[in-house]
Each structure stands twice: as structure tokens, then as C-alpha cells.
Design a protein around this motif. Structure first.
Motif, mmCIF file in Angstrom:
data_model
loop_
_atom_site.group_PDB
_atom_site.id
_atom_site.type_symbol
_atom_site.label_atom_id
_atom_site.label_comp_id
_atom_site.label_asym_id
_atom_site.label_seq_id
_atom_site.Cartn_x
_atom_site.Cartn_y
_atom_site.Cartn_z
ATOM 1 N N ARG A 234 0.960 -1.156 -0.203
ATOM 2 C CA ARG A 234 0.035 -0.049 -0.147
ATOM 3 C C ARG A 234 0.903 1.319 -0.038
ATOM 4 N NH1 ARG A 234 -5.394 1.308 1.045
ATOM 5 N NH2 ARG A 234 -5.564 3.409 1.871
ATOM 6 N N PHE B 61 1.065 4.157 -3.109
ATOM 7 C CA PHE B 61 0.974 5.619 -3.016
ATOM 8 C C PHE B 61 2.123 6.265 -2.965
ATOM 9 C CE2 PHE B 61 -2.941 4.050 -0.425
ATOM 10 C CZ PHE B 61 -3.812 4.258 -1.511
ATOM 11 N N HIS B 62 3.121 6.033 -2.799
ATOM 12 C CA HIS B 62 4.188 6.795 -2.518
ATOM 13 C C HIS B 62 5.395 5.934 -3.333
ATOM 14 C CE1 HIS B 62 2.663 9.207 0.891
ATOM 15 N NE2 HIS B 62 2.195 8.108 1.285
ATOM 16 N N GLN B 63 5.964 7.152 -3.952
ATOM 17 C CA GLN B 63 7.464 6.909 -4.910
ATOM 18 C C GLN B 63 8.741 7.175 -4.067
ATOM 19 O OE1 GLN B 63 5.970 9.397 -7.634
ATOM 20 N NE2 GLN B 63 6.516 7.814 -9.278
ATOM 21 N N GLY B 64 8.608 8.000 -3.085
ATOM 22 C CA GLY B 64 9.574 8.194 -2.236
ATOM 23 C C GLY B 64 9.056 9.413 -1.026
ATOM 24 N N ARG C 131 -4.832 7.131 1.843
ATOM 25 C CA ARG C 131 -4.341 7.418 0.481
ATOM 26 C C ARG C 131 -4.023 9.070 0.494
ATOM 27 N NH1 ARG C 131 -6.429 6.156 -5.000
ATOM 28 N NH2 ARG C 131 -7.401 4.315 -4.091
ATOM 29 N N PRO C 132 -2.930 9.098 -0.300
ATOM 30 C CA PRO C 132 -2.473 10.469 -0.399
ATOM 31 C C PRO C 132 -3.538 11.296 -0.809
ATOM 32 C CG PRO C 132 -1.107 9.290 -1.614
ATOM 33 C CD PRO C 132 -2.021 8.282 -1.049
ATOM 34 N N HIS D 222 5.950 12.973 -4.252
ATOM 35 C CA HIS D 222 6.417 11.567 -4.567
ATOM 36 C C HIS D 222 5.355 10.738 -4.228
ATOM 37 C CE1 HIS D 222 10.444 12.955 -5.177
ATOM 38 N NE2 HIS D 222 10.349 13.585 -3.988
ATOM 39 N N VAL D 223 4.045 11.021 -4.557
ATOM 40 C CA VAL D 223 2.927 10.227 -4.398
ATOM 41 C C VAL D 223 2.251 9.934 -5.838
ATOM 42 C CG1 VAL D 223 2.474 11.119 -2.095
ATOM 43 C CG2 VAL D 223 1.154 12.361 -4.043
ATOM 44 N N TRP D 224 1.487 8.827 -5.765
ATOM 45 C CA TRP D 224 0.821 8.663 -7.044
ATOM 46 C C TRP D 224 -0.504 7.865 -6.505
ATOM 47 C CZ3 TRP D 224 4.544 5.086 -10.165
ATOM 48 C CH2 TRP D 224 5.082 3.965 -9.346
ATOM 49 N N ASN D 225 -1.639 7.797 -7.266
ATOM 50 C CA ASN D 225 -2.669 6.996 -6.974
ATOM 51 C C ASN D 225 -3.300 7.908 -5.934
ATOM 52 O OD1 ASN D 225 -2.590 4.714 -8.797
ATOM 53 N ND2 ASN D 225 -1.057 4.011 -7.458
#
Lengths: 496, 288
Positions: free
Chosen positions: A20, A24-27, B36-37, B232-235
Motif C-alpha cells: 500500500r 501511494f508513495h514513490q519516495g 490514500r494521499p 512523490h505520491v501517486w494514486n
């Protein structure tokens, strides 16, 4: 297998969390340095450069009258000129308004006021000058009057279209001012000057350090103008111009822009700013010195008074002297008294006198045959004929007057004026006492009627005599010049 | 200890399936605690003045305090406003930016104070035809001081706040701080001269991009994606922060900043005299 149960359980526990998280987070967002903001405490309110003190005003020494135009929808208040007018008053001058009276009519005509004025100031005019006004002012300047034209980009008039889309129409002061200056090859530009890098408190307040050599710019090293029109001149002299980094709002282009100029005759001064005359801006840099020079310019007008300026010809009390052959008849006394009234109307006292009096101006009543009249006329270049022989109609003796030519000495009267250091002299000259009475009748407070004026000589038609005025006697020569050629500074006297 | 371990592994709950299922379920449950961001959106579609600035500051603070909000997009359509409120917004934005990335998306206009605020962001996106810039300060000079018979004060400038000359000079440090904010915000990206920038010109978006006043031409969606990328977030989810921070969907209580004309329409001229980072269209400015 059993030995791996715990690590597997931990892995399985963390797996959804990791999935999860990665979903949501790439970094991780991390700001290495803090965000800088302006150093608000470091800014200071700019202060104007110190004032250069102007020399103390001289004691009252002038009796000049300065006209201040307020009849052309001028966009200023007289209080805004107080710095300048106070200097003028200190020096003994008087500032008189040229204003519209009730119903828009001028209470005194401009022509009358210009007769006694030394200088005329026009500030931010909006209403157009009439052709007559322009001609009067041109004549005024030609005869040594001084003209100061001040404009200011902040003084445009704006009219609104309330009925339509609310659009605004701007009427710049330079239009009317330029009509005034057109004869002198000076024209304001409908712009304002600004400098984005070097300025006095605000971008539109421009420093000027480039001055041409002129009494108006003497001892100036730095002047600040507070929103100024630029101007252009061909034959005139640019007095003050900007540095190359200054821009004109018209083009936003860098350039050395002129903001003050005098015409070729040095009698017309145009300046594209009004604000520098007002406190506190009059005390910034060398502005006070510049204002002092402007006052000098207005007071030192080399105003040449000639017959057009009648009755404002005299500076002191007048002695009215009839020559020995002039009979003071009842018919003559009436017009003399009217002449005295005209003089009283302009503040000049007069009295009959038997002869020239020291310290007084002179009005001389004479005939062509007055004994000793030649002593007064010769310095003026006027030659009277010998009247010893009785003339015939066609061979009537001729009078020679520079600029007029030869004129039959019949049916005419002459009015001649000369100014000297010791006295000013007005000579009224006719064929005899009766003609002299008639000649006095053509003189009125508005000037002379039925006369041709050129410079300081007027030839007036009288009813008596052989010729019809304006026809047979007129034999002009040398009329190219509008002046008579009389030396207005020559001081005629019985001694010659 | 060995005895306990043996007994525990022999327990029915120690069945291998449970050993796999239970941690996994627990992990799934715990993972749900990871929010969820959210890329929050703050709309500035008004002049900047006490009321609008107060609302936006509340939203900035909300974003600052809530970890699920990972980035913020400020959507702008504003001519600017008062100097003090602009500075307040700018400094609050900088505070938020220390923690989370902020992107500005310019709609029709980000003029004067709105652009001041924009340069406090990490990234500026505008439409090709958006109006951007108008860097500078404006005010109306007070009247020359006078005294009144009945309306009295304890000092000559009590009624006026200062002399005309002082008021004029006051603009210069405000202009310089505006310029420094732009320099700090845009840095090396700024490709125009101070003179051009401080001339007060409004630039269209494409020109603003060429001069380095903005970072990209793009849409609100692209601004959201950029904000997410910076964080640095997605979805991610997007969320209008107004209802979250203020509990209201719309600006129900309107405290007018602009002068209303006699026919009830809104002029672009402010009600009160003051010092403004504000763009007023020239034609309207001349209307009395």
C-alpha cells in the motif's frame, strides 16, 4: 519449516503495508533547505537628497507685473506656485491673474494687461488659445516680454463618456501649451519621463544633472523633476536634459530627454514639470536655486515699451509741457484733462508744467513750427520741413519719418515716444493748436484711433489739411521693417 | 523455554495456514491505516483581502496539520489585493511549503499580489493566455493635511496616516520586497530584467513562460500531477480543502472588497483607500 514461521509471518504482516505504501508513495518528500523569504527588515524608505540653499532674496527692486494665466482651463491652483510668486513679491513684483470674469468674459482684455506686464506665465492650459491671443503674446514677446510655460503630465483633463461605455478622453495640457510655443520652435511631448533604476523615491521622479550654460542653470548640479513632460526644440537652447538611462513613456526608449528650454531669443522658457515648484519638492537638491533663476528670468524681462502700450508708457509722474506757440485754449484743455484721466487710470499722476522737470517723465505738446522742436525730433531722425514759404496743395512740405517715409505735413498729427534713463518722452505734434486739440482727441485709454502705429511713431489722420489721410500723403519707403527705426532709447532734449 | 515452544507449535492455532493468514490479514488491516494521499486544492478566486486571506490561511493551516494531504495546488484567478494580506498569505504558504510541495495553477489572472503569492510556490502552471505579472505597488495619496473645527485629532497626520510625500516613498520598500520575493521564488529561472519586471506589465502565459515568470503552460490536472510528483505520491485523491477546513462549500458570507457602483454591479476598484498589490484595469480605474 517450522523455524521459518515467524519470519514468514512478519513478512506477510508487512507485505500489505509495504504494497500500500509503494502503491501511494514513490519516495519521501524532503526539502533540503528552508525556503527563503524577503528580508523585510532591511528595506528603508528612500529619502530625498539634501537641499542646496538658494541665495537670500534681494530687497524689493522691481515694479514688474507678472501675468498669471487662469483663463484657459488651467489645471493648477495659484497656491501651487506660491514658492515662485513669493520670490517675485519679495523682489517687489506683482503677480496679476488673467482670469475670466462672469459669463466667461475677461474683465480686462489680454491686450490691455500685456501693455503693462513684464512677463506672462501659462501653467497647464487645457483650453485653446485664440489666434488673437497668440498674436498678442507673440507681439508681447517680440517687444521683450517674457513667457514662461509650465506643463505637467499629471495635469491632463479627463472627460468621461457616461452615456456610452464609460470610456475616458484625456486632454493633455501640451496641446494648448504647444500652440503657445509653436512660434518659438519649442514643443512639449505628450509623455512623462521615468527612470527605473535611479530615481528620487519613485520611478517618475527623475534626477537631472546635464545642464547647458545659461543664467537659468547657473550653479545647478542636480535638479529633480517630479513627473515631467519631455520637450523638443530646434532653434532654442535645451537647458536641462536627462541622463541616457531615462525613458519616455511615449516609447519606453532610453534617451537624453530635454525637460527645459529657452527659445532663440531667450525670452520664452518652457519647463515640463510643475511639481518641483511645490513644497517639499522645491527644497530637494538644487531645485530652490533653479526656482530662484526662474524668478530672475521673469523679473529681468527686457520689456520694450512702445506706443502700443499707451497709456502704460511711463514709470513716474509726468509733466505736460506745451511749447511756447501752443495756445492753451478751452478747446485744448478738455482733451488734456482727458489725457490726465487716462494716466490716472494706470496710476500715473500728471501736471502741467512750463518746462522739462527733473525726475519726471514728459508729455510735450508742440506744433510743427514750435521753436526748438527740432531739438526733440532730430535725435529721433525726424526732419520737419521749413514752413516759411506758404505751401500749395501738391507741394506741401514733407515730413520725413524713419519707417514711414515722406509725409505731407498737412492733415496729420504725429505721436512720438522715446524712453531714456532720465525720462520717457511722449511728443504730440500737429500743424497748429487746433490740430493739436484734434490729435489729443484720438488718444484714449485703449490707445490711439485713426492712427498708423509703427514702433514708437504714430501718424494720425486729422480732419483739417490738404490730403485725405491714408491716400495722397502716403509715400512709404523702407517699410520692410515693422519698426520705425526710431531709437527708442534716445533721450531727446532741448539741448539735443 | 524449549518446552513452551514445542507446546505452542503443537497448538491448533499454530496450524501453518493460520501462520500465513493471520499475519497477512493483520498486515492488510494495518495497511488500511495508511491513508490514500491527497493533493489538496485551494481556490483563490477573489481579491486578496482580510476575508479571503483569512479563509485561505485556514486552508493552508489545515493542509499543514493533516498528513494525508501530501501536496497542495492553489488555483488562482485574482488581481491581487492588499499588501498586508498578500504578505500574510505568502508567509503562510512558505510555512506550508517547508513541509509539503505547493503548486500554483493560474486560471485567468494572477496579477500583482496574486503573483506575489504564486512565486512562493514550488511550481507555477498557467494557461497560455492567462495574465501574469503586474509586479508593483499602488496607492492613492492622501489629501494635504488640514484642520477641522469639529473633527479633531491629536496630530497633523492622524486623519491621513502620513504626508503625501511619505506615502509616495512608502511604496519603494514594498516594491523592493515584492521584487525580492520574485527573485527568491524564481531564482535562476527568471530570465527578464528587473526593469522589465518592475515596469508593472502584465504578460500572457506564453510570454511569462519565456521570461521565466512561470514554469509551464498547462491545466489544473497537470498542476495536480506536478504537485503529486513533487510530493512523490501517486494514486492520490484530490480534495477541495475549503469544506474540510472551513466546513462550508461556498463563500456564503461575502464581505465585499470591491466598490459597488450605483447600479449594484461590482467595480474593480477597492472600497477603501490603502496600499495595494492590485491590478485595476485602466478603463475602470478612470471611472469616478
Amino acid at each position: 519449516m517450522k523455524r521459518y514461521r515467524i519470519p514468514i509471518a512478519v513478512t506477510l504482516f508487512l507485505l500489505p503495508v509495504l504494497v500500500r505504501t509503494v502503491f501511494f508513495h514513490q519516495g519521501i518528500f524532503w526539502r533540503a533547505e528552508s525556503v527563503a523569504t524577503p528580508d523585510y527588515g532591511s528595506y528603508r524608505i528612500p529619502q530625498p537628497p539634501l537641499s542646496t540653499s538658494a541665495p537670500a532674496a534681494e530687497a524689493a527692486s522691481s515694479r514688474a507685473i507678472i501675468l498669471l494665466d487662469q483663463s484657459h482651463a488651467n489645471m493648477f491652483s495659484p497656491s501651487e506656485l506660491e514658492t515662485l510668486t513669493a520670490l517675485l513679491h519679495t523682489r517687489g513684483a506683482r503677480v496679476e491673474s488673467v482670469a475670466l470674469g462672469s459669463y466667461g468674459y475677461q474683465e480686462r482684455t489680454l491686450a490691455d494687461q500685456l501693455k503693462y506686464a513684464s512677463a506672462y506665465i501659462s501653467v497647464c492650459p487645457i483650453a485653446a488659445y485664440s489666434t488673437t491671443e497668440l498674436q498678442l503674446l507673440q507681439d508681447f514677446v517680440r517687444r521683450g516680454g517674457r513667457l514662461l510655460v509650465l506643463t505637467d503630465p499629471t495635469r491632463s483633463a479627463v472627460s468621461y463618456d457616461y452615456a456610452g461605455y464609460g470610456s475616458a478622453t484625456v486632454m493633455a495640457d501640451v496641446i494648448a501649451a504647444n500652440s503657445l510655443l509653436a512660434s518659438y520652435d519649442i514643443a512639449f511631448v505628450d509623455d512623462y519621463l521615468y527612470n527605473m533604476s535611479v530615481y528620487e523615491g519613485n520611478y517618475r521622479n527623475v534626477f537631472f544633472t546635464d545642464f547647458s550654460a545659461n543664467p537659468l542653470t547657473k550653479d545647478l548640479t542636480k535638479v529633480v523633476l517630479y513627473a515631467s513632460h519631455s520637450l523638443k526644440t530646434g532653434s532654442g537652447t535645451v537647458l536641462i536634459q536627462s541622463t541616457r538611462t531615462t525613458k519616455s513613456s511615449q516609447t519606453d526608449a532610453d534617451g537624453a530627454y530635454a525637460v527645459a528650454a529657452v527659445d532663440a531669443g531667450a525670452n520664452v522658457l518652457a519647463i515640463g514639470d510643475l511639481t518641483f515648484l511645490q513644497p517639499p519638492y522645491n527644497q530637494v537638491a538644487d531645485n530652490a536655486v533653479f526656482i530662484r533663476h526662474i524668478a530672475d528670468f521673469l523679473l529681468e524681462a527686457p520689456r520694450i515699451r512702445d506706443l502700443k502700450d499707451f497709456p502704460f508708457l511711463f514709470q513716474r509722474e509726468v509733466a505736460i509741457v506745451p511749447m511756447s506757440d501752443v495756445l492753451l485754449t478751452a478747446d485744448l484743455l478738455g482733451p488734456i484733462q482727458a489725457l490726465q484721466q487716462d494716466l490716472v487710470g494706470v496710476g500715473i499722476g500728471s501736471a502741467m508744467a512750463p518746462g522739462v522737470m527733473a525726475g519726471k517723465d514728459l508729455i510735450l505738446l508742440a506744433t510743427f513750427s514750435s521753436p526748438g522742436i527740432g531739438d526733440y525730433l532730430n535725435p529721433l531722425g525726424i526732419r520737419l520741413p521749413s514752413l516759411s514759404s506758404f505751401p500749395t496743395a501738391r507741394t506741401y512740405p514733407q515730413i520725413e519719418i524713419p519707417g514711414f517715409g515722406s509725409i505731407p505735413a498737412s492733415g496729420i498729427g504725429l505721436i512720438l515716444f522715446s524712453r531714456g534713463d532720465a525720462r520717457s518722452t511722449l511728443i504730440l505734434l500737429a500743424e497748429d493748436s487746433s490740430s493739436l486739440t484734434e490729435l489729443l482727441g484720438v488718444i484714449g485709454p485703449q490707445g490711439f484711433s485713426n492712427c498708423i502705429l509703427q514702433g514708437n511713431a504714430a501718424v494720425c489722420g486729422l480732419s483739417e489739411g490738404y490730403g485725405d489721410f491714408g491716400s495722397s500723403w502716403w509715400q512709404p519707403y523702407g517699410v520692410e521693417s515693422p519698426e520705425t527705426g526710431l531709437d527708442s532709447t534716445a533721450a531727446p532734449s532741448p539741448a539735443g | 523455554m524449549e518446552n513452551f515452544k514445542t507446546k505452542w507449535l503443537a497448538h491448533p492455532l499454530a496450524h501453518p495456514v493460520l501462520w500465513l493468514a493471520l499475519p497477512l490479514v493483520a498486515g492488510l488491516l494495518v495497511s488500511l491505516l495508511i491513508p490514500r494521499p491527497i493533493v489538496g486544492t485551494i481556490f483563490l478566486r477573489d481579491a486578496i483581502y482580510s476575508y479571503s486571506a483569512g479563509e485561505i490561511i485556514t486552508q493552508f493551516r489545515y493542509a499543514y496539520d493533516h498528513p494525508e494531504i501530501q501536496a497542495v495546488v492553489v488555483v488562482m484567478d485574482s488581481p491581487g489585493g492588499t499588501v498586508a494580506d498578500t504578505e500574510a498569505l505568502y508567509l503562510e504558504m512558505i510555512r506550508l511549503r517547508e513541509k509539503k510541495p505547493v503548486v500554483v495553477s493560474i486560471e485567468t489572472m494572477a496579477a500583482s499580489g496574486a503573483y506575489y503569492l504564486a512565486v512562493g510556490a514550488d511550481y507555477i502552471v498557467s494557461k497560455p493566455s492567462s495574465e501574469v505579472g503586474n509586479v508593483g505597488v499602488r496607492t492613492v495619496l492622501p489629501s494635504a493635511p488640514t484642520v477641522y473645527e469639529d473633527d479633531v485629532s491629536t496630530g497633523p497626520y492622524k486623519f491621513y496616516g502620513g504626508s503625501r510625500d511619505e506615502t509616495l516613498r512608502l511604496l519603494d520598500p514594498l516594491k523592493l520586497s515584492f521584487y525580492q520575493a520574485v527573485r527568491l521564488g524564481r531564482g535562476e529561472k527568471l530570465l527578464t530584467t528587473p526593469e522589465n519586471l518592475l515596469s508593472g506589465k502584465l504578460f500572457i502565459g506564453s510570454e511569462a513562460l519565456r521570461l521565466g515568470l512561470i514554469d509551464a503552460l498547462g491545466t489544473y490536472s497537470e498542476a495536480l500531477e506536478k504537485a503529486a510528483a513533487l510530493a512523490h505520491v501517486w494514486n492520490f485523491d484530490t480534495q477541495d480543502l475549503r469544506p474540510l477546513a472551513l466546513g462550508t462549500e461556498s463563500n456564503a458570507a461575502y464581505y465585499g472588497f470591491f466598490l459597488e457602483t450605483e447600479d449594484g454591479s461590482q467595480s474593480p476598484y477597492p472600497r477603501a483607500a490603502g496600499v495595494y498589490y492590485l491590478y485595476i484595469p485602466e478603463r475602470d480605474r478612470r471611472l469616478p
